[in-house]
Design a protein around this motif. Structure first.
Motif, short mmCIF file in Angstrom:
data_model
loop_
_atom_site.label_atom_id
_atom_site.label_comp_id
_atom_site.label_asym_id
_atom_site.label_seq_id
_atom_site.Cartn_x
_atom_site.Cartn_y
_atom_site.Cartn_z
N LEU A 141 8.10 27.57 19.27
CA LEU A 141 6.94 27.52 18.62
C LEU A 141 7.55 29.06 18.47
O LEU A 141 8.45 29.74 18.92
CB LEU A 141 6.15 28.00 19.53
CG LEU A 141 4.99 28.91 19.06
CD1 LEU A 141 4.20 28.13 18.41
CD2 LEU A 141 3.62 29.19 20.80
N THR A 142 7.45 29.35 16.94
CA THR A 142 7.91 30.48 16.72
C THR A 142 6.52 31.81 15.70
O THR A 142 6.23 30.25 15.77
CB THR A 142 9.34 29.99 14.97
OG1 THR A 142 9.71 29.17 15.25
CG2 THR A 142 8.63 31.09 14.60
N LEU A 143 6.65 32.42 16.64
CA LEU A 143 5.87 33.34 16.38
C LEU A 143 5.44 33.93 14.92
O LEU A 143 4.56 34.39 14.25
CB LEU A 143 6.25 34.77 17.64
CG LEU A 143 5.42 34.47 18.42
CD1 LEU A 143 5.44 35.48 19.53
CD2 LEU A 143 4.42 33.74 18.76
N SER A 144 7.05 34.13 14.40
CA SER A 144 7.35 34.15 12.82
C SER A 144 7.83 33.71 12.27
O SER A 144 9.00 33.52 13.05
CB SER A 144 7.07 35.76 12.69
OG SER A 144 6.98 36.79 11.30
N THR A 145 7.45 33.78 10.79
CA THR A 145 8.78 33.60 9.91
C THR A 145 9.62 34.38 8.95
O THR A 145 10.63 33.97 8.12
CB THR A 145 8.88 32.83 8.67
OG1 THR A 145 7.82 33.39 7.76
CG2 THR A 145 7.89 31.07 8.94
N SER A 146 9.29 35.26 9.59
CA SER A 146 9.57 37.00 8.84
C SER A 146 11.80 37.05 9.29
O SER A 146 11.06 36.52 11.26
CB SER A 146 8.98 38.41 8.76
OG SER A 146 9.32 38.72 8.61
N LYS B 263 -1.29 22.04 26.12
CA LYS B 263 -0.59 21.74 26.05
C LYS B 263 1.09 22.42 25.95
O LYS B 263 2.02 22.87 24.98
CB LYS B 263 -0.50 20.90 24.75
CG LYS B 263 -1.67 20.36 24.32
CD LYS B 263 -1.82 20.15 23.50
CE LYS B 263 -3.32 19.27 22.83
NZ LYS B 263 -3.73 18.29 21.65
N LYS B 264 1.80 21.77 27.34
CA LYS B 264 3.33 22.75 27.45
C LYS B 264 4.45 23.01 25.87
O LYS B 264 5.03 23.42 25.69
CB LYS B 264 3.84 22.32 28.84
CG LYS B 264 3.17 23.15 30.01
CD LYS B 264 2.55 24.75 30.00
CE LYS B 264 1.58 24.27 31.31
NZ LYS B 264 0.76 25.52 31.03
N LYS B 265 4.17 21.00 25.62
CA LYS B 265 4.80 20.22 24.46
C LYS B 265 4.88 21.51 23.70
O LYS B 265 5.68 21.16 22.08
CB LYS B 265 5.48 19.27 25.00
CG LYS B 265 5.83 19.00 26.27
CD LYS B 265 6.46 17.34 26.08
CE LYS B 265 7.17 17.27 27.52
NZ LYS B 265 7.37 15.27 27.70
N ASN B 266 3.81 21.46 23.12
CA ASN B 266 3.48 21.76 22.24
C ASN B 266 2.78 22.81 22.30
O ASN B 266 0.97 23.10 21.88
CB ASN B 266 2.23 20.60 21.49
CG ASN B 266 2.12 21.25 19.81
OD1 ASN B 266 3.21 21.87 18.83
ND2 ASN B 266 1.05 20.14 19.28
N PRO B 267 2.63 24.59 22.50
CA PRO B 267 1.92 25.21 22.25
C PRO B 267 1.42 26.06 20.92
O PRO B 267 1.99 25.73 19.82
CB PRO B 267 2.29 26.26 23.06
CG PRO B 267 3.64 26.07 22.83
CD PRO B 267 3.69 25.04 22.90
N THR B 268 0.19 26.64 20.77
CA THR B 268 -0.20 26.63 19.26
C THR B 268 -0.80 28.20 19.34
O THR B 268 -1.53 28.91 20.74
CB THR B 268 -1.42 26.27 18.83
OG1 THR B 268 -2.81 25.90 19.60
CG2 THR B 268 -0.71 24.45 19.10
N ILE B 269 -0.33 29.03 18.27
CA ILE B 269 -0.98 30.37 18.05
C ILE B 269 -2.41 30.33 17.70
O ILE B 269 -2.76 29.55 17.25
CB ILE B 269 -0.75 30.70 17.38
CG1 ILE B 269 1.48 31.22 17.56
CG2 ILE B 269 -0.67 32.50 16.47
CD1 ILE B 269 1.90 31.59 16.33
N VAL B 270 -3.37 30.85 18.42
CA VAL B 270 -4.74 30.80 18.08
C VAL B 270 -5.53 31.96 17.36
O VAL B 270 -6.48 31.78 16.61
CB VAL B 270 -5.43 30.72 19.42
CG1 VAL B 270 -5.07 29.23 19.69
CG2 VAL B 270 -5.57 31.03 20.42
N SER B 271 -5.12 33.01 17.29
CA SER B 271 -5.00 33.88 17.47
C SER B 271 -3.48 35.16 17.03
O SER B 271 -2.61 35.30 17.63
CB SER B 271 -6.36 35.24 17.72
OG SER B 271 -6.04 35.57 18.74
N THR B 272 -3.99 36.02 15.98
CA THR B 272 -3.01 37.36 15.99
C THR B 272 -4.06 38.17 15.65
O THR B 272 -4.50 38.70 14.43
CB THR B 272 -1.80 37.10 14.23
OG1 THR B 272 -0.91 35.80 14.64
CG2 THR B 272 -0.99 38.04 14.70
N MET B 273 -3.34 39.36 16.22
CA MET B 273 -4.12 41.02 15.98
C MET B 273 -3.27 41.62 15.33
O MET B 273 -2.18 41.68 16.04
CB MET B 273 -5.26 41.55 17.15
CG MET B 273 -6.19 42.52 16.36
SD MET B 273 -6.73 43.15 18.20
CE MET B 273 -4.92 43.55 19.63
#
Length: 195
Positions: free
Chosen positions: A1-6, A39-49
């Motif tokens: 999981l990548t949190l940002s592409t920056s 889903k341990k193999k596919n975690p997802t970002i649900v929000s960013t503050m």
């Protein structure tokens, strides 16, 4: 999981996992990421503050109940340290409720902290201090106690609680210091041991 592409992202600072969610602070993006890890193999970002003012250089995080407590820099240009309180009762829509500047000193760096009951305890690496903040009101946190000691608390790098005592790891002399916090308004350094 990548949190940002920056490409400018330096690092994620801290993480707390509670139930099915991971809460991650990011100092470069002044952000809190909430990740659904069911889903341990596919975690997802649900929000960013994100907030370049309140969450400026977001660092430490502690989750307690419906709230996330985040340490951050006071201002982007002047430094300092603050405690931010976010309502995370809905992980898909976290909301900043309140914040408190614990030190406006430019070199202040209150990163490590613990939360227990209605208090947050922050260790300030640069100001040789421990701050006690009353967090009983999420919209109006108040600084109620401070202990400062340039010799015995020189570079507090970690804090934890046990009963009426706060234990502080001190980097400069590789020591453990013990603070009696039975009075939140008058914490007292009572002992310690050096490596």
């Amino acid at each position: 999981l990548t949190l940002s592409t920056s490409a400018t992202v330096a690092s994620d600072q801290s993480i707390e996992v509670v139930g099915s969610y991971a809460y991650i602070t990011n100092s470069s993006l002044d952000s809190l990421f909430v990740v659904d890890n069911k889903k341990k193999k596919n975690p997802t970002i649900v929000s960013t503050m994100t907030s370049s003012t309140v969450l400026n250089f977001a660092r430490g995080i502690v989750v307690a109940g419906n709230y996330a407590y985040i340490s951050s820099a006071y201002t982007p240009s002047q430094g300092g340290s603050s405690l931010v309180i976010a309502d995370i009762s809905n992980p898909y829509s976290p909301e900043i409720k309140g914040s408190l500047v614990v030190s406006s000193t430019a070199t202040s760096s209150a990163v490590s902290f613990s939360v227990s009951g209605k208090y947050a305890y922050l260790g300030d690496t640069s100001n040789d201090s421990v701050y006690i903040v009353d967090i009983s009101s999420s919209t109006n946190p108040r600084l109620v106690g401070t202990v400062t000691d340039s010799v015995n608390l020189d570079s507090v790098s970690g804090v934890t609680l046990a009963g009426k005592y706060l234990y502080a790891a001190v980097r400069t002399d590789d020591s453990l210091r013990i603070i009696d916090i039975s009075s939140s308004t008058h914490p007292v350094l009572v002992g310690g041991v050096k490596d």
